[in-house]
Write a protein that holds these residues in place. Structure first.
Motif, PDB file in Angstrom:
ATOM      1  N   HIS A 117      15.297  -1.893  -0.099  1.00  0.00           N
ATOM      2  CA  HIS A 117      15.076  -3.017   0.813  1.00  0.00           C
ATOM      3  C   HIS A 117      13.615  -3.058   1.264  1.00  0.00           C
ATOM      4  O   HIS A 117      13.000  -4.135   1.324  1.00  0.00           O
ATOM      5  CB  HIS A 117      16.009  -2.902   2.015  1.00  0.00           C
ATOM      6  N   PHE A 118      13.068  -1.895   1.568  1.00  0.00           N
ATOM      7  CA  PHE A 118      11.670  -1.828   2.006  1.00  0.00           C
ATOM      8  C   PHE A 118      10.730  -2.316   0.909  1.00  0.00           C
ATOM      9  O   PHE A 118       9.798  -3.074   1.163  1.00  0.00           O
ATOM     10  CB  PHE A 118      11.312  -0.395   2.412  1.00  0.00           C
ATOM     11  N   PRO A 122       0.811  -1.229   0.000  1.00  0.00           N
ATOM     12  CA  PRO A 122       0.000   0.000   0.000  1.00  0.00           C
ATOM     13  C   PRO A 122       0.841   1.275   0.000  1.00  0.00           C
ATOM     14  O   PRO A 122       0.323   2.351  -0.278  1.00  0.00           O
ATOM     15  CB  PRO A 122      -0.835  -0.127   1.280  1.00  0.00           C
ATOM     16  N   PHE A 123       2.116   1.170   0.282  1.00  0.00           N
ATOM     17  CA  PHE A 123       3.006   2.324   0.330  1.00  0.00           C
ATOM     18  C   PHE A 123       3.887   2.415  -0.911  1.00  0.00           C
ATOM     19  O   PHE A 123       4.910   3.083  -0.896  1.00  0.00           O
ATOM     20  CB  PHE A 123       3.892   2.260   1.576  1.00  0.00           C
ATOM     21  N   MET A 173       5.347  -2.631  15.897  1.00  0.00           N
ATOM     22  CA  MET A 173       5.152  -1.341  15.238  1.00  0.00           C
ATOM     23  C   MET A 173       4.686  -1.618  13.815  1.00  0.00           C
ATOM     24  O   MET A 173       5.189  -2.520  13.153  1.00  0.00           O
ATOM     25  CB  MET A 173       6.449  -0.537  15.215  1.00  0.00           C
ATOM     26  N   PRO A 174       3.746  -0.832  13.304  1.00  0.00           N
ATOM     27  CA  PRO A 174       3.251  -1.070  11.943  1.00  0.00           C
ATOM     28  C   PRO A 174       4.272  -0.637  10.896  1.00  0.00           C
ATOM     29  O   PRO A 174       5.252   0.045  11.192  1.00  0.00           O
ATOM     30  CB  PRO A 174       1.991  -0.206  11.869  1.00  0.00           C
ATOM     31  N   VAL A 175       4.010  -1.027   9.668  1.00  0.00           N
ATOM     32  CA  VAL A 175       4.896  -0.715   8.560  1.00  0.00           C
ATOM     33  C   VAL A 175       4.934   0.795   8.325  1.00  0.00           C
ATOM     34  O   VAL A 175       5.918   1.326   7.823  1.00  0.00           O
ATOM     35  CB  VAL A 175       4.439  -1.479   7.295  1.00  0.00           C
ATOM     36  N   ALA A 214       8.636  -3.271  11.808  1.00  0.00           N
ATOM     37  CA  ALA A 214       9.865  -2.505  11.930  1.00  0.00           C
ATOM     38  C   ALA A 214      10.527  -2.736  13.279  1.00  0.00           C
ATOM     39  O   ALA A 214      11.714  -2.951  13.362  1.00  0.00           O
ATOM     40  CB  ALA A 214       9.595  -1.016  11.738  1.00  0.00           C
ATOM     41  N   VAL A 215       9.748  -2.692  14.340  1.00  0.00           N
ATOM     42  CA  VAL A 215      10.307  -2.757  15.687  1.00  0.00           C
ATOM     43  C   VAL A 215       9.399  -3.630  16.537  1.00  0.00           C
ATOM     44  O   VAL A 215       8.195  -3.519  16.475  1.00  0.00           O
ATOM     45  CB  VAL A 215      10.382  -1.337  16.309  1.00  0.00           C
TER      46      VAL A 215
END
Length: 145
Positions: free
Chosen positions: A123-124, A5-6, A69-71, A133-134
């Motif tokens: 990479h993302f 989505p990003f 943590m979300p993307v 992420a965390v």
């Protein structure tokens, strides 16, 4: 295309940074100052785009109920890094215009930083933003008492 989505939030800065770095290096090698300036301005515009996504995009970086943590958090971090690359490029332009001796040092550091940001975007995109992420850890209780 991708099911991420990003995708547009990340693909535009990734390739704009690549274009900017290419123009800066090509302009330096061919001794064409206008190409170098165009490359620096491309990196500055990319930083502004990424900051715009951070400030006005529909991103929600709040922790999920399971503690991950979300993307969105990764996209925000990448956006801030691209913004920093844009600021470094802007200072490089200013030092170049003033014909400062420190221009070459800052230009090398700015290009190296922009390359690092490019590969982080890469990479993302390749991972599709699937992994968190965390991972937040719960605070350790005083178990030694």
């Amino acid at each position: 295309m991708s099911n991420n989505p990003f995708y547009l939030y990340t693909i535009i800065p990734q390739w704009a940074i690549f274009l900017g770095i290419g123009l800066v290096i090509f302009g330096y090698v061919e001794k064409k100052g206008k190409l170098s300036i165009a490359g620096w301005l491309t990196i500055v515009a990319t930083g502004l785009f990424a900051l715009g996504v951070n400030l006005f995009g529909d991103l929600n970086p709040h922790p999920l109920p399971d503690g991950n943590m979300p993307v969105d958090f990764q996209v925000l971090a990448l956006g801030w890094q691209a913004g920093i690359a844009g600021i470094l490029a802007l200072f490089s332009i200013l030092l170049r215009q003033r014909k400062s001796k420190r221009y070459s040092i800052l230009a090398i550091l700015a290009v190296a930083y922009a390359i690092a940001v490019f590969f982080q975007y890469n990479h993302f995109i390749r991972n599709g933003g699937e992994k968190p992420a965390v991972k937040q850890e719960a605070p350790m209780k005083d178990s030694l008492k």
